[in-house]
Design an enzyme around this catalytic site. Structure first.
Site, short mmCIF file in Angstrom:
data_model
loop_
_atom_site.label_atom_id
_atom_site.label_comp_id
_atom_site.label_asym_id
_atom_site.label_seq_id
_atom_site.Cartn_x
_atom_site.Cartn_y
_atom_site.Cartn_z
N ALA A 143 -20.26 -40.05 -3.34
CA ALA A 143 -20.63 -40.49 -4.68
C ALA A 143 -21.05 -39.26 -5.47
CB ALA A 143 -21.76 -41.50 -4.59
N GLY A 160 -19.90 -41.65 0.14
CA GLY A 160 -19.06 -42.72 -0.42
C GLY A 160 -17.59 -42.56 -0.07
N GLU A 197 -17.27 -44.05 3.29
CA GLU A 197 -17.38 -45.50 3.09
C GLU A 197 -16.07 -46.08 2.54
OE1 GLU A 197 -20.99 -44.70 0.87
OE2 GLU A 197 -22.05 -46.16 2.11
N GLU A 216 -26.10 -38.56 3.40
CA GLU A 216 -27.04 -38.97 2.35
C GLU A 216 -28.48 -38.59 2.65
OE1 GLU A 216 -24.58 -40.81 3.54
OE2 GLU A 216 -23.48 -41.74 1.89
N1 DAK Z 1 -20.83 -35.12 -6.25
C1 DAK Z 1 -20.61 -34.35 -7.33
N2 DAK Z 1 -20.00 -33.17 -7.29
C2 DAK Z 1 -19.60 -32.72 -6.08
C3 DAK Z 1 -19.81 -33.46 -4.91
C4 DAK Z 1 -20.45 -34.73 -5.02
N3 DAK Z 1 -20.63 -35.54 -3.98
N4 DAK Z 1 -19.33 -32.75 -3.87
C5 DAK Z 1 -18.82 -31.62 -4.39
N5 DAK Z 1 -18.99 -31.59 -5.72
C6 DAK Z 1 -18.59 -30.56 -6.66
C7 DAK Z 1 -19.51 -29.34 -6.54
O1 DAK Z 1 -20.68 -29.53 -7.30
C8 DAK Z 1 -18.62 -28.27 -7.11
O2 DAK Z 1 -18.61 -28.37 -8.50
P1 DAK Z 1 -18.70 -27.04 -9.44
O3 DAK Z 1 -19.96 -26.37 -9.04
O4 DAK Z 1 -17.47 -26.24 -9.09
O5 DAK Z 1 -18.69 -27.59 -10.84
C9 DAK Z 1 -17.23 -28.65 -6.64
O6 DAK Z 1 -17.32 -30.05 -6.31
C10 DAK Z 1 -16.81 -27.93 -5.38
O7 DAK Z 1 -17.83 -28.08 -4.43
P2 DAK Z 1 -18.50 -26.82 -3.68
O8 DAK Z 1 -18.44 -25.60 -4.54
O9 DAK Z 1 -19.83 -27.26 -3.21
O10 DAK Z 1 -17.51 -26.62 -2.45
P3 DAK Z 1 -17.85 -26.04 -1.01
O11 DAK Z 1 -16.55 -25.86 -0.33
O12 DAK Z 1 -18.78 -24.85 -1.10
O13 DAK Z 1 -18.68 -27.21 -0.28
C11 DAK Z 1 -19.09 -29.50 0.36
C12 DAK Z 1 -18.04 -28.43 -0.05
C13 DAK Z 1 -18.39 -30.84 0.50
C14 DAK Z 1 -19.70 -29.12 1.74
C15 DAK Z 1 -20.21 -29.53 -0.70
O14 DAK Z 1 -19.60 -29.68 -1.98
C16 DAK Z 1 -21.15 -30.68 -0.50
O15 DAK Z 1 -22.05 -30.63 0.36
N6 DAK Z 1 -21.00 -31.72 -1.33
C17 DAK Z 1 -21.86 -32.87 -1.29
C18 DAK Z 1 -21.47 -33.71 -0.13
C19 DAK Z 1 -22.39 -34.93 -0.02
O16 DAK Z 1 -23.61 -34.80 0.15
N7 DAK Z 1 -21.77 -36.10 -0.13
C20 DAK Z 1 -22.49 -37.31 -0.05
C21 DAK Z 1 -22.85 -37.67 -1.43
S1 DAK Z 1 -24.06 -38.93 -1.43
C22 DAK Z 1 -26.29 -45.30 -3.47
C23 DAK Z 1 -24.99 -45.31 -3.83
C24 DAK Z 1 -24.14 -44.47 -3.21
C25 DAK Z 1 -24.58 -43.61 -2.25
C26 DAK Z 1 -25.91 -43.60 -1.91
C27 DAK Z 1 -26.77 -44.46 -2.49
N8 DAK Z 1 -27.24 -46.15 -4.11
C28 DAK Z 1 -26.89 -46.40 -5.51
C29 DAK Z 1 -28.40 -46.58 -3.54
C30 DAK Z 1 -23.68 -42.65 -1.71
C31 DAK Z 1 -24.11 -41.43 -1.62
C32 DAK Z 1 -23.22 -40.34 -1.41
O17 DAK Z 1 -22.03 -40.45 -1.28
#
Ligand code: DAK
Length: 262
Positions: free
Chosen positions: A68, A113, A116, A136
């Site tokens: 997400a 997400g 998921e 998360e």
């Molecule tokens: N959201 C927004 N932008 C994202 C993103 C994300 N999940 N993942 C990557 N990006 C963006 C980065 O910010 C970056 O943007 P710029 O800085 O270039 O503008 C671009 O994509 C490239 O990412 P990186 O530069 O970070 O690339 P790397 O190869 O260095 O790293 C990575 C890749 C996947 C390891 C890293 O980007 C990362 O850790 N991303 C976050 C992964 C993550 O934590 N995903 C889970 C998200 S939380 C809920 C509803 C839904 C959910 C929870 C609760 N409620 C409403 C209660 C669900 C939650 C999630 O899914």
């Protein structure tokens, strides 16, 4: 390529639709525009009688979906978060409820997400660069689009607990070993692999494929005796279809079946 059209729908061959989350600059992260576009695309597919199989994938080789949209969530209060979670659940439930088989073709990051979303699909194939995870807890959150429940059902409660509680990412081979994906392909080859499976499914009797999907999905949530009753009823109902008559006649007559989806 642009956020203006964050989900594309292609028809590479008859009966097969490919839904592509197309926001590669943000690793295909799910924001409101993506979820809305996905919901609209899925609603259109659900009404398509000629559809045989749907593939879900992400644009670019770096990510299926990296989760997400964290920037979006960072500005949410509990009320907005609940609305966002409800939207995510609605969209993934709609994918799960599609009457035809769904296949996730995963290359690169498949996180939060994104994982998921893959879990809402019937089959998951992965490229060797795929990384699966529910990270998360690193953000102070828990999965919000069904991950705490669908993951346990797919890989078992203890492996799901390890993933959700530690945020650890699984490489493709490990994901296959725990049942999070099926085959692992070379990098860049997963969509072709998914298409080959979709083609095989599309060649089967459509009424039977739809019935099998429905019975398996309903049955897994029901007590076994009830689930067996679903199976018996669906099995019997197929004997009223032209496709079952054709399929069995073709076997007896040693010829290829020509199914008509009726
Ligand atoms: N959201 C927004 N932008 C994202 C993103 C994300 N999940 N993942 C990557 N990006 C963006 C980065 O910010 C970056 O943007 P710029 O800085 O270039 O503008 C671009 O994509 C490239 O990412 P990186 O530069 O970070 O690339 P790397 O190869 O260095 O790293 C990575 C890749 C996947 C390891 C890293 O980007 C990362 O850790 N991303 C976050 C992964 C993550 O934590 N995903 C889970 C998200 S939380 C809920 C509803 C839904 C959910 C929870 C609760 N409620 C409403 C209660 C669900 C939650 C999630 O899914």
């Amino acid at each position: 390529m642009s956020d203006a059209r964050p989900v594309t729908v292609d028809r590479p061959e008859p009966g097969v639709a490919v839904l592509t989350i197309d926001r590669p600059a943000a690793l295909n992260a799910l924001n409101a525009a993506v979820l809305d576009a996905l919901e609209a695309a899925v609603a259109a597919l659900a009404a398509d009688a000629d559809l045989r199989c749907v593939i879900v994938t992400g644009a670019g080789e770096k990510a299926f979906v990296a989760g997400a949209d964290i920037g979006l969530m960072a500005g949410m209060d509990p009320r907005a978060a609940l609305a966002f979670a409800e939207t995510g659940h609605r969209v993934l439930d709609a994918i799960e409820a599609l009457p035809v088989p769904t296949i996730a073709a995963v290359g690169g990051y498949c996180l939060g997400g994104g994982c998921e979303l893959a879990l809402a699909c019937d089959l998951v194939y992965a490229a060797e660069n795929a990384r699966f995870g529910q990270p998360e807890v690193k953000l102070g959150l828990i999965p919000g689009f069904g991950g705490t429940q669908r993951l346990s059902r797919r890989v078992g409660p203890m492996r799901a607990a390890e993933m959700v509680l530690s945020g650890r990412m699984l490489k493709a081979d490990e994901a296959r070993a725990v049942g999070l994906c099926l085959d692992v392909t070379p990098k860049g080859a997963v969509l072709d692999h998914a298409l080959a499976v979709a083609r095989t499914i599309a060649a089967m009797a459509p009424v039977a494929v739809r019935a099998a999907k429905q019975v398996m999905a309903r049955g897994i949530e029901a007590p076994l005796a009830t689930a067996h009753a679903y199976e018996r009823a669906a099995f019997a109902n197929l004997f009223a279809t032209a496709d079952a008559a054709e399929g069995m006649a073709a076997f007896v007559e040693k010829r290829a079946a020509a199914f008509e989806n009726r």
